[in-house]
Structures are given as structure tokens and as C-alpha cells.
Design a protein around this motif. Structure first.
Motif, PDB file in Angstrom:
ATOM      1  N   TRP A   4     -44.500   3.876  -3.110  1.00 45.00           N
ATOM      2  CA  TRP A   4     -43.160   3.967  -3.688  1.00 45.00           C
ATOM      3  C   TRP A   4     -42.445   5.224  -3.194  1.00 45.00           C
ATOM      4  CZ3 TRP A   4     -38.900   2.202  -5.288  1.00 45.00           C
ATOM      5  CH2 TRP A   4     -38.022   2.960  -6.062  1.00 45.00           C
ATOM      6  N   ARG A   5     -43.127   6.362  -3.265  1.00 47.12           N
ATOM      7  CA  ARG A   5     -42.494   7.626  -2.866  1.00 47.12           C
ATOM      8  C   ARG A   5     -42.161   7.669  -1.379  1.00 47.12           C
ATOM      9  NH1 ARG A   5     -46.436  10.015  -6.313  1.00 47.12           N
ATOM     10  NH2 ARG A   5     -47.702  10.451  -4.490  1.00 47.12           N
ATOM     11  N   GLU A   6     -43.100   7.236  -0.535  1.00 42.81           N
ATOM     12  CA  GLU A   6     -42.923   7.395   0.908  1.00 42.81           C
ATOM     13  C   GLU A   6     -42.184   6.242   1.576  1.00 42.81           C
ATOM     14  OE1 GLU A   6     -46.617   8.353   2.828  1.00 42.81           O
ATOM     15  OE2 GLU A   6     -47.008  10.027   1.466  1.00 42.81           O
ATOM     16  N   LEU A   7     -42.336   5.039   1.031  1.00 40.59           N
ATOM     17  CA  LEU A   7     -41.804   3.859   1.716  1.00 40.59           C
ATOM     18  C   LEU A   7     -40.813   3.056   0.881  1.00 40.59           C
ATOM     19  CD1 LEU A   7     -45.267   2.739   3.113  1.00 40.59           C
ATOM     20  CD2 LEU A   7     -43.444   3.858   4.420  1.00 40.59           C
ATOM     21  N   GLY A   8     -40.712   3.361  -0.399  1.00 41.52           N
ATOM     22  CA  GLY A   8     -39.856   2.569  -1.279  1.00 41.52           C
ATOM     23  C   GLY A   8     -40.406   1.170  -1.506  1.00 41.52           C
ATOM     24  N   ARG A   9     -41.681   0.990  -1.222  1.00 41.63           N
ATOM     25  CA  ARG A   9     -42.318  -0.327  -1.279  1.00 41.63           C
ATOM     26  C   ARG A   9     -43.139  -0.448  -2.562  1.00 41.63           C
ATOM     27  NH1 ARG A   9     -46.278  -0.688   3.234  1.00 41.63           N
ATOM     28  NH2 ARG A   9     -44.476  -0.522   4.583  1.00 41.63           N
ATOM     29  N   VAL A  10     -43.005  -1.602  -3.227  1.00 44.37           N
ATOM     30  CA  VAL A  10     -43.752  -1.868  -4.452  1.00 44.37           C
ATOM     31  C   VAL A  10     -44.358  -3.264  -4.344  1.00 44.37           C
ATOM     32  CG1 VAL A  10     -43.645  -2.112  -6.958  1.00 44.37           C
ATOM     33  CG2 VAL A  10     -42.205  -0.409  -5.802  1.00 44.37           C
ATOM     34  N   TYR A  11     -45.671  -3.322  -4.348  1.00 45.59           N
ATOM     35  CA  TYR A  11     -46.358  -4.611  -4.269  1.00 45.59           C
ATOM     36  C   TYR A  11     -46.546  -5.254  -5.635  1.00 45.59           C
ATOM     37  CZ  TYR A  11     -47.567  -3.390   0.542  1.00 45.59           C
ATOM     38  OH  TYR A  11     -47.516  -3.058   1.870  1.00 45.59           O
ATOM     39  N   ILE A  12     -46.588  -4.449  -6.684  1.00 48.17           N
ATOM     40  CA  ILE A  12     -46.771  -5.009  -8.025  1.00 48.17           C
ATOM     41  C   ILE A  12     -45.570  -5.908  -8.315  1.00 48.17           C
ATOM     42  CG2 ILE A  12     -47.030  -4.501 -10.482  1.00 48.17           C
ATOM     43  CD1 ILE A  12     -48.072  -1.692  -9.582  1.00 48.17           C
ATOM     44  N   PRO A  13     -45.811  -7.180  -8.624  1.00 45.54           N
ATOM     45  CA  PRO A  13     -44.677  -8.080  -8.858  1.00 45.54           C
ATOM     46  C   PRO A  13     -43.743  -7.554  -9.952  1.00 45.54           C
ATOM     47  CG  PRO A  13     -46.680  -9.348  -8.583  1.00 45.54           C
ATOM     48  CD  PRO A  13     -47.091  -7.901  -8.675  1.00 45.54           C
ATOM     49  N   THR A  14     -42.465  -7.642  -9.683  1.00 48.26           N
ATOM     50  CA  THR A  14     -41.435  -7.125 -10.581  1.00 48.26           C
ATOM     51  C   THR A  14     -41.602  -7.607 -12.021  1.00 48.26           C
ATOM     52  OG1 THR A  14     -39.944  -7.003  -8.680  1.00 48.26           O
ATOM     53  CG2 THR A  14     -38.937  -6.890 -10.865  1.00 48.26           C
ATOM     54  N   PRO A  15     -41.854  -8.906 -12.266  1.00 47.08           N
ATOM     55  CA  PRO A  15     -42.013  -9.344 -13.664  1.00 47.08           C
ATOM     56  C   PRO A  15     -43.186  -8.673 -14.382  1.00 47.08           C
ATOM     57  CG  PRO A  15     -41.675 -11.237 -12.233  1.00 47.08           C
ATOM     58  CD  PRO A  15     -41.877 -10.045 -11.346  1.00 47.08           C
ATOM     59  N   LEU A  16     -44.236  -8.339 -13.652  1.00 47.47           N
ATOM     60  CA  LEU A  16     -45.368  -7.662 -14.292  1.00 47.47           C
ATOM     61  C   LEU A  16     -44.977  -6.252 -14.727  1.00 47.47           C
ATOM     62  CD1 LEU A  16     -48.391  -8.776 -12.075  1.00 47.47           C
ATOM     63  CD2 LEU A  16     -47.670  -9.676 -14.289  1.00 47.47           C
ATOM     64  N   LEU A  17     -44.192  -5.583 -13.902  1.00 42.22           N
ATOM     65  CA  LEU A  17     -43.699  -4.261 -14.294  1.00 42.22           C
ATOM     66  C   LEU A  17     -42.800  -4.381 -15.521  1.00 42.22           C
ATOM     67  CD1 LEU A  17     -42.847  -2.720 -10.804  1.00 42.22           C
ATOM     68  CD2 LEU A  17     -44.707  -2.042 -12.330  1.00 42.22           C
ATOM     69  N   GLU A  18     -41.905  -5.362 -15.491  1.00 43.36           N
ATOM     70  CA  GLU A  18     -40.985  -5.564 -16.614  1.00 43.36           C
ATOM     71  C   GLU A  18     -41.746  -5.905 -17.888  1.00 43.36           C
ATOM     72  OE1 GLU A  18     -38.426  -8.589 -15.019  1.00 43.36           O
ATOM     73  OE2 GLU A  18     -37.271  -7.143 -13.825  1.00 43.36           O
ATOM     74  N   GLN A  19     -42.736  -6.767 -17.761  1.00 45.62           N
ATOM     75  CA  GLN A  19     -43.537  -7.170 -18.921  1.00 45.62           C
ATOM     76  C   GLN A  19     -44.248  -5.964 -19.535  1.00 45.62           C
ATOM     77  OE1 GLN A  19     -46.442 -10.126 -17.894  1.00 45.62           O
ATOM     78  NE2 GLN A  19     -47.189 -10.362 -19.977  1.00 45.62           N
ATOM     79  N   ALA A  20     -44.656  -5.027 -18.696  1.00 41.16           N
ATOM     80  CA  ALA A  20     -45.337  -3.823 -19.177  1.00 41.16           C
ATOM     81  C   ALA A  20     -44.350  -2.745 -19.619  1.00 41.16           C
ATOM     82  CB  ALA A  20     -46.247  -3.278 -18.082  1.00 41.16           C
ATOM     83  N   GLY A  21     -43.058  -3.006 -19.416  1.00 46.25           N
ATOM     84  CA  GLY A  21     -42.051  -2.024 -19.788  1.00 46.25           C
ATOM     85  C   GLY A  21     -42.044  -0.810 -18.882  1.00 46.25           C
ATOM     86  N   VAL A  22     -42.415  -1.016 -17.633  1.00 49.07           N
ATOM     87  CA  VAL A  22     -42.497   0.083 -16.671  1.00 49.07           C
ATOM     88  C   VAL A  22     -41.387  -0.063 -15.636  1.00 49.07           C
ATOM     89  CG1 VAL A  22     -43.933   1.162 -14.893  1.00 49.07           C
ATOM     90  CG2 VAL A  22     -44.996   0.264 -16.968  1.00 49.07           C
ATOM     91  N   ALA A  23     -40.606   0.978 -15.483  1.00 52.35           N
ATOM     92  CA  ALA A  23     -39.581   0.999 -14.438  1.00 52.35           C
ATOM     93  C   ALA A  23     -40.233   1.379 -13.116  1.00 52.35           C
ATOM     94  CB  ALA A  23     -38.496   2.012 -14.791  1.00 52.35           C
ATOM     95  N   VAL A  24     -39.686   0.884 -12.031  1.00 52.58           N
ATOM     96  CA  VAL A  24     -40.230   1.185 -10.708  1.00 52.58           C
ATOM     97  C   VAL A  24     -40.326   2.694 -10.491  1.00 52.58           C
ATOM     98  CG1 VAL A  24     -39.773   1.012  -8.233  1.00 52.58           C
ATOM     99  CG2 VAL A  24     -39.525  -0.999  -9.674  1.00 52.58           C
ATOM    100  N   ASP A  25     -39.336   3.433 -10.932  1.00 50.66           N
ATOM    101  CA  ASP A  25     -39.340   4.884 -10.736  1.00 50.66           C
ATOM    102  C   ASP A  25     -40.567   5.554 -11.349  1.00 50.66           C
ATOM    103  OD1 ASP A  25     -36.957   4.685  -9.404  1.00 50.66           O
ATOM    104  OD2 ASP A  25     -35.729   5.285 -11.120  1.00 50.66           O
ATOM    105  N   ALA A  26     -41.115   4.958 -12.388  1.00 44.29           N
ATOM    106  CA  ALA A  26     -42.290   5.542 -13.044  1.00 44.29           C
ATOM    107  C   ALA A  26     -43.508   5.548 -12.126  1.00 44.29           C
ATOM    108  CB  ALA A  26     -42.603   4.784 -14.326  1.00 44.29           C
ATOM    109  N   LEU A  27     -43.515   4.674 -11.124  1.00 41.58           N
ATOM    110  CA  LEU A  27     -44.655   4.631 -10.208  1.00 41.58           C
ATOM    111  C   LEU A  27     -44.807   5.942  -9.449  1.00 41.58           C
ATOM    112  CD1 LEU A  27     -44.259   1.029  -8.752  1.00 41.58           C
ATOM    113  CD2 LEU A  27     -45.813   1.796 -10.561  1.00 41.58           C
ATOM    114  N   GLY A  28     -43.714   6.608  -9.189  1.00 38.61           N
ATOM    115  CA  GLY A  28     -43.762   7.877  -8.470  1.00 38.61           C
ATOM    116  C   GLY A  28     -44.296   9.026  -9.295  1.00 38.61           C
ATOM    117  N   GLU A  29     -44.451   8.806 -10.580  1.00 36.45           N
ATOM    118  CA  GLU A  29     -44.923   9.865 -11.476  1.00 36.45           C
ATOM    119  C   GLU A  29     -46.436   9.919 -11.563  1.00 36.45           C
ATOM    120  OE1 GLU A  29     -43.021   9.021 -15.189  1.00 36.45           O
ATOM    121  OE2 GLU A  29     -41.023   9.064 -14.295  1.00 36.45           O
ATOM    122  N   THR A  30     -47.110   8.909 -11.045  1.00 40.05           N
ATOM    123  CA  THR A  30     -48.571   8.872 -11.181  1.00 40.05           C
ATOM    124  C   THR A  30     -49.252   9.735 -10.158  1.00 40.05           C
ATOM    125  OG1 THR A  30     -48.727   6.912  -9.768  1.00 40.05           O
ATOM    126  CG2 THR A  30     -48.591   6.569 -12.161  1.00 40.05           C
TER     127      THR A  30
END
Length: 191
Positions: free
Chosen positions: A165-191
Motif C-alpha cells: 500500500w505504502r510503496e505501490l498503492g496496491r491492495v490485494y485484500i478484496p475491497t468488500p472484506l476491508l469494508e466488512q471489517a470496517g477498515v479503510a485502505v489508509d489503515a493498511l499503511g499504519e501496520t
């Protein structure tokens, strides 16, 4: 820009898995290593954080041409082509991986599980299928291989999700799974 310019410096000893380990018979190690070097070079191209997508795609096309014999421009492609011909093996698995790397250059999100599994069909399953082919194993082993390789690929995606996410802007986790978990894409960069 050349393939050499985009090399990550990562080698067989830096992978999450053993490449051509001692468990593989010595006679099978050369094709496995040629395959690895080709795939590593292509992966470095696709995952380069600053190279423009168009240049990456052109380099991947050059790799394909070297693999299929239309060109001798890419040494990794020529080396793999030669050893495949010597062993009577098809380039199909390397070509499938090139398709995955092409997608990596342009596709930044996966919208559902089926779409991610289709990506794994090109990004992961060909690796195991190649190893099976090198060993002369039957294709009826492919379903088990495919399940294992897809699982390992997804584990790798999860392991690398912050970096991707940070280096490529790429997210493999399917969008609905992130939404279902209540996680915004931006949160991936915090891990």
C-alpha cells in the motif's frame, strides 16, 4: 530504463521460501533456478515503486519476447527458454506469471474473492505447476497445488499489505472484506 535498473537486489536467499532446496534432486535444480531468475526479474520490474507502468509493461513484453524466442534481449528469458527446450518443458507457466506481473503494473484493487483467485491463478499457481512439471508429475496434482499456492500467495499479500500500500498503492485484500471489517485502505499503511 532496463530490467537491470529495476532490480531489487533480492536473491534466492531473501525469499520467504527455499528456492531449489536440497530436497530437490540436483538434476532438477537448474530449471528451477532458471525459472526463479526469470520470475524474480519480472517481479522486480512489476514491483518497482517509481518506474511508470508503461515502461514496466514494455520491459515485461521484452521478457516475454525473449522467453518465446522472438528476441534475445533479456538474458533471463533466453536462459529459461534454452533450459525449457532442453528439458522438453513448456513456457506456459512463466507466461502465466508474466500475465500476473502485467496486472500488477496496472491493477491496484481487487473487488471480490473471485477476482483475487483469478489473479492467484496467474501469480501463484504456475510456480507450483512448474515444479510439478519439472519433476514429471501428472496434472491431476494441480488442484492440490493450486490450493496450496493460492493460500501461500494470500499469506504473502497479508504479510506485505502495508508495504504494498505504502510503496505501490496496491491492495490485494478484496475491497468488500476491508469494508466488512470496517477498515479503510489508509489503515493498511499504519501496520
Amino acid at each position: 530504463m532496463s530490467i537491470t535498473d529495476l532490480q531489487s537486489g533480492k536473491g534466492a536467499g531473501n525469499e520467504n521460501f527455499p528456492v531449489a532446496s536440497k530436497l530437490i534432486a540436483p538434476r532438477h535444480r537448474p530449471p528451477v533456478m532458471a525459472f526463479y531468475h526469470f520470475v524474480r526479474a519480472a517481479d522486480d520490474v512489476a514491483d518497482h515503486p517509481t518506474a511508470p507502468a508503461g515502461e514496466k509493461l514494455a520491459l515485461l513484453d521484452s521478457m516475454r519476447a525473449s522467453l518465446t524466442g522472438e528476441s534475445d534481449a533479456v538474458r533471463e528469458g533466453v536462459a529459461l527458454r534454452v533450459i525449457l527446450a532442453e528439458r522438453g518443458l513448456s513456457p506456459v507457466h512463466a507466461l502465466d506469471l508474466l500475465e500476473a506481473f502485467r496486472r500488477d503494473c496496472t491493477k491496484l484493487r481487487y473487488h471480490d474473492w473471485d477476482e483475487l483467485m483469478d489473479y492467484c491463478r496467474y501469480s501463484a499457481m504456475p510456480v507450483g505447476r512448474f515444479v510439478l512439471d519439472v519433476h514429471g508429475e501428472p496434472q491431476d496434482l494441480w488442484p492440490a497445488n493450486d490450493a496450496l499456492c493460492a493460500a501461500l500467495q494470500i499469506i504473502n499479500h497479508l504479510q506485505d499489505c502495508a508495504k504494498d500500500w505504502r510503496e505501490l498503492g496496491r491492495v490485494y485484500i478484496p475491497t468488500p472484506l476491508l469494508e466488512q471489517a470496517g477498515v479503510a485502505v489508509d489503515a493498511l499503511g499504519e501496520t
